[in-house]
Design a protein around this motif. Sequence first.
Motif, PDB file in Angstrom:
ATOM      1  N   TYR A  57       1.007  -1.388  -0.033  1.00 29.60           N
ATOM      2  CA  TYR A  57      -0.049   0.030  -0.178  1.00 29.60           C
ATOM      3  C   TYR A  57       0.959   1.105  -0.308  1.00 29.60           C
ATOM      4  CZ  TYR A  57      -3.089   3.606   1.482  1.00 29.60           C
ATOM      5  OH  TYR A  57      -3.453   4.561   2.277  1.00 29.60           O
ATOM      6  N   VAL A  58       0.777   2.192  -1.102  1.00 30.48           N
ATOM      7  CA  VAL A  58       1.280   2.876  -0.677  1.00 30.48           C
ATOM      8  C   VAL A  58       0.964   4.587  -1.163  1.00 30.48           C
ATOM      9  CG1 VAL A  58       2.999   4.238  -2.094  1.00 30.48           C
ATOM     10  CG2 VAL A  58       3.309   2.273  -1.972  1.00 30.48           C
ATOM     11  N   HIS A  59       0.843   5.596   0.328  1.00 29.16           N
ATOM     12  CA  HIS A  59       0.237   6.539  -0.319  1.00 29.16           C
ATOM     13  C   HIS A  59       1.252   7.698  -0.354  1.00 29.16           C
ATOM     14  CE1 HIS A  59      -1.952   9.691   1.806  1.00 29.16           C
ATOM     15  NE2 HIS A  59      -1.071  10.390   1.639  1.00 29.16           N
ATOM     16  N   LEU A  60       0.680   7.869  -1.711  1.00 29.11           N
ATOM     17  CA  LEU A  60       1.522   9.481  -2.187  1.00 29.11           C
ATOM     18  C   LEU A  60       1.878  10.623  -1.633  1.00 29.11           C
ATOM     19  CD1 LEU A  60       0.263   8.240  -5.898  1.00 29.11           C
ATOM     20  CD2 LEU A  60       2.314   7.770  -4.727  1.00 29.11           C
ATOM     21  N   ASP A  61       2.922  11.251  -1.748  1.00 25.57           N
ATOM     22  CA  ASP A  61       3.625  12.082  -0.967  1.00 25.57           C
ATOM     23  C   ASP A  61       1.988  13.514  -1.954  1.00 25.57           C
ATOM     24  OD1 ASP A  61       4.846  11.673   0.768  1.00 25.57           O
ATOM     25  OD2 ASP A  61       6.532  11.517  -0.298  1.00 25.57           O
ATOM     26  N   PHE A  62       2.187  13.494  -2.816  1.00 28.39           N
ATOM     27  CA  PHE A  62       1.312  14.305  -3.533  1.00 28.39           C
ATOM     28  C   PHE A  62      -0.011  13.734  -4.742  1.00 28.39           C
ATOM     29  CE2 PHE A  62       5.201  14.008  -5.352  1.00 28.39           C
ATOM     30  CZ  PHE A  62       5.254  13.809  -6.475  1.00 28.39           C
ATOM     31  N   PRO A  63      -0.527  14.338  -4.458  1.00 29.29           N
ATOM     32  CA  PRO A  63      -1.797  13.578  -5.663  1.00 29.29           C
ATOM     33  C   PRO A  63      -1.320  13.728  -7.450  1.00 29.29           C
ATOM     34  CG  PRO A  63      -2.672  15.172  -4.878  1.00 29.29           C
ATOM     35  CD  PRO A  63      -1.044  15.186  -4.659  1.00 29.29           C
ATOM     36  N   ILE A  64      -1.074  11.801  -7.627  1.00 33.28           N
ATOM     37  CA  ILE A  64      -0.701  12.068  -9.570  1.00 33.28           C
ATOM     38  C   ILE A  64      -1.659  11.875 -10.476  1.00 33.28           C
ATOM     39  CG2 ILE A  64       0.988  10.739 -10.550  1.00 33.28           C
ATOM     40  CD1 ILE A  64       2.554  10.322  -8.768  1.00 33.28           C
ATOM     41  N   SER A  65      -1.390  13.506 -11.098  1.00 38.64           N
ATOM     42  CA  SER A  65      -2.429  12.514 -12.682  1.00 38.64           C
ATOM     43  C   SER A  65      -1.333  12.961 -13.866  1.00 38.64           C
ATOM     44  CB  SER A  65      -3.974  13.900 -12.616  1.00 38.64           C
ATOM     45  OG  SER A  65      -2.399  15.204 -12.937  1.00 38.64           O
ATOM     46  N   LEU A  66      -0.551  11.826 -13.607  1.00 35.06           N
ATOM     47  CA  LEU A  66      -0.248  11.256 -14.890  1.00 35.06           C
ATOM     48  C   LEU A  66       0.359  10.361 -14.952  1.00 35.06           C
ATOM     49  CD1 LEU A  66       2.652  14.529 -15.530  1.00 35.06           C
ATOM     50  CD2 LEU A  66       0.365  13.663 -17.067  1.00 35.06           C
ATOM     51  N   ALA A  67      -0.057   9.841 -15.935  1.00 36.03           N
ATOM     52  CA  ALA A  67       0.439   8.367 -15.984  1.00 36.03           C
ATOM     53  C   ALA A  67       1.888   8.137 -15.875  1.00 36.03           C
ATOM     54  CB  ALA A  67      -0.015   7.398 -17.159  1.00 36.03           C
ATOM     55  N   SER A  68       3.044   8.714 -16.602  1.00 41.06           N
ATOM     56  CA  SER A  68       4.226   8.344 -16.553  1.00 41.06           C
ATOM     57  C   SER A  68       4.561   8.583 -15.312  1.00 41.06           C
ATOM     58  CB  SER A  68       4.761   8.876 -17.075  1.00 41.06           C
ATOM     59  OG  SER A  68       4.544  10.044 -16.853  1.00 41.06           O
ATOM     60  N   LEU A  69       3.731   9.484 -14.362  1.00 42.94           N
ATOM     61  CA  LEU A  69       5.087   9.535 -12.407  1.00 42.94           C
ATOM     62  C   LEU A  69       4.064   8.629 -12.200  1.00 42.94           C
ATOM     63  CD1 LEU A  69       4.342  13.201 -12.116  1.00 42.94           C
ATOM     64  CD2 LEU A  69       6.296  11.745 -12.739  1.00 42.94           C
TER      65      LEU A  69
END
Lengths: 246, 397
Positions: B131-143
């Motif tokens: 389970y990974v909680h991202l530091d910032f929301p991501i909307s780019l598929a590559s990231l």
Amino acid sequence: MKKLKDFFAAHLREAHQLKTPEGLATGLAALDRFLLWGGLPKGALSLFCGALGSGRTSLWLEAAARVIANGRWVAWVNGAVPLAPLSLYHKGVQLDRFVSIEKPEEPKQIFWLLQELMASSLFELIGCELDGYRLREHQARKLQAQARAAHVALVFLSQQPVPRGSLASVFSLILNFEEKRLLVERALHRPTPHSFPRSIHYARFTLHTGDRIILGSDLAGRTQAEPSPHGAQPLPPPSSAADSRI
Amino acid sequence: MNSAVRLARDLGFSAQCAVADTPAGAQVFAAARPGTILPPGEERDRLKELSLPLLFHLEGLLAWERIAAIESIVTFFMMLGCKTIGDLSRFTVEALQERWGETGALLWKRIHAKDRQVISPLLPTEPLEDYVHLDFPISLASLLLHQIQKSMAFLFARLQGRRLIAQRLSLILHCEYSQAQHKIDIEPATPNRDRSLFLTLIENRLHNLDLENPIRDFEIQIVPSPEKSQQLDFFEPRESDREKAEILISLLSQANLKPGFYRIEPSLLPEKAWCLSTFHERDRANDLLEPSHVEFFRGKDNDATPAVAPTPHYGAHVMRAPRPTRILSVPQPLSFEELERLKILSRNPIERLESGWWAPGGATKRDYYFAVSPEGQCLWIFQDPSTEEYFLHGYFD
């Protein structure tokens, strides 16, 4: 004489340096002898035109059986009426090197699918039933370039009439499976059209109906050049399995 | 050992390593003197030299139940003037048990290298999920793929360590601004441990996702499958034809195409006598096939692979019967007008297929004929004797 020899020296080749383009034998001796490649051309596109039941698939399967026997892989893209593997079993085809793909729901996927198949560098022969899908010229040219790069014999089976004009030029070989003869509409470096008479042989039946061949092993030595009649049209193909009618 | 430490560090863990008789002893030495390798039987003596606070590390696979109990033990003995673990070894097990109960007895066993904890690969402790909680929301598929790649690195390392392969990978992406989530199931044609293949398949799916609502956290879960041992030839190329085919079939399956290999099915009806199967299904079917059946259908010349070997329900004579190259999935009834146009080539049927009333779907009876249409099409038709109706079933194409 010496001057002539010097003049042509740059253009002359030894006999052993001349190499015919590679092909995949179909098992029909007369046809293989007639074609420059000794069969279906590798690294090029071929087109088999004719109605369902005219013998196109059998000819492709004959070539496929030989490719598989040599330890290479073969792919087949189904149409509305799928290929029956029991006929392959009769031919002794090892089905573990025969990849079959069901008819794509979206016709446009055929183009992408063929590109993926060739890019895998796994197959030596690919067959594709086009059904009603009309291949556009730019698509055909792209596939031609990819087939050349991958050294694949890509064969289309179509129930449409033989194409004319620039689209036809993309195909190195065009065979028209007519009722009473097999007509070579186009074959590079060969005088075309050229036809082979046909009779029917299947299982224990020999049908002297004067019509044509399903598995024509007796084509050898019985060829004749004839003009191409384009009046007769095959029956319209079934749009789907549920609509299939003769 | 150094390679293992390096691998663990690459995966982001602060790892130390030591070798001892028991897991508890190895842990203590890894903490006190990293890289120590104790000869067999010397753990008990070498433990005596270590300082008393290192008792906190004397755990191994089973942690201390109450860390407060160890704290009280250490404090107590230090008040008595004990400085090393060797000083504790003079006390009997009864004495320690009397004061600290089960913890005291376990401590004595570990000090004397008698707590032989079983290390078994059959009992893995780490889950095959992350389970990974991202530091910032991501909307780019590559990231997003980059973040997923990190998690997959150690999940696949766990698979490799346990000699497992991934049968299915489930990825759940949780959105930032709502409870919405995207679920992606990746199931390759054949279970494998090819991380690049899984990443490619995930990448293809991510590109089709609408990430306008960015992703805040995600879960990855792997359903494992036991590895099939395979003896590779020394000169066999690294990427075999089979691997190429597996990758291709996985890619095509993901695009909603149906690729596969033909497999003969035990059905009397020609339209149901085969199916398309993947490598995995084919191998499994072959495993289920009894050796005697395989031998029977392969024959003396061994000319048929198990993939095409029919089951005993199908007689050999049926397998040799003529079959058209193209068969309709559903036989099409022929109208009287259509039948009139056909030329049927024999008076008697060339083949009769008949099943009993006990067969699924009830009794079936078909009389097959060859026919030629006016256009020269060679057809395979049959008549149902009960209704006398004719059906088109295949083409000798």
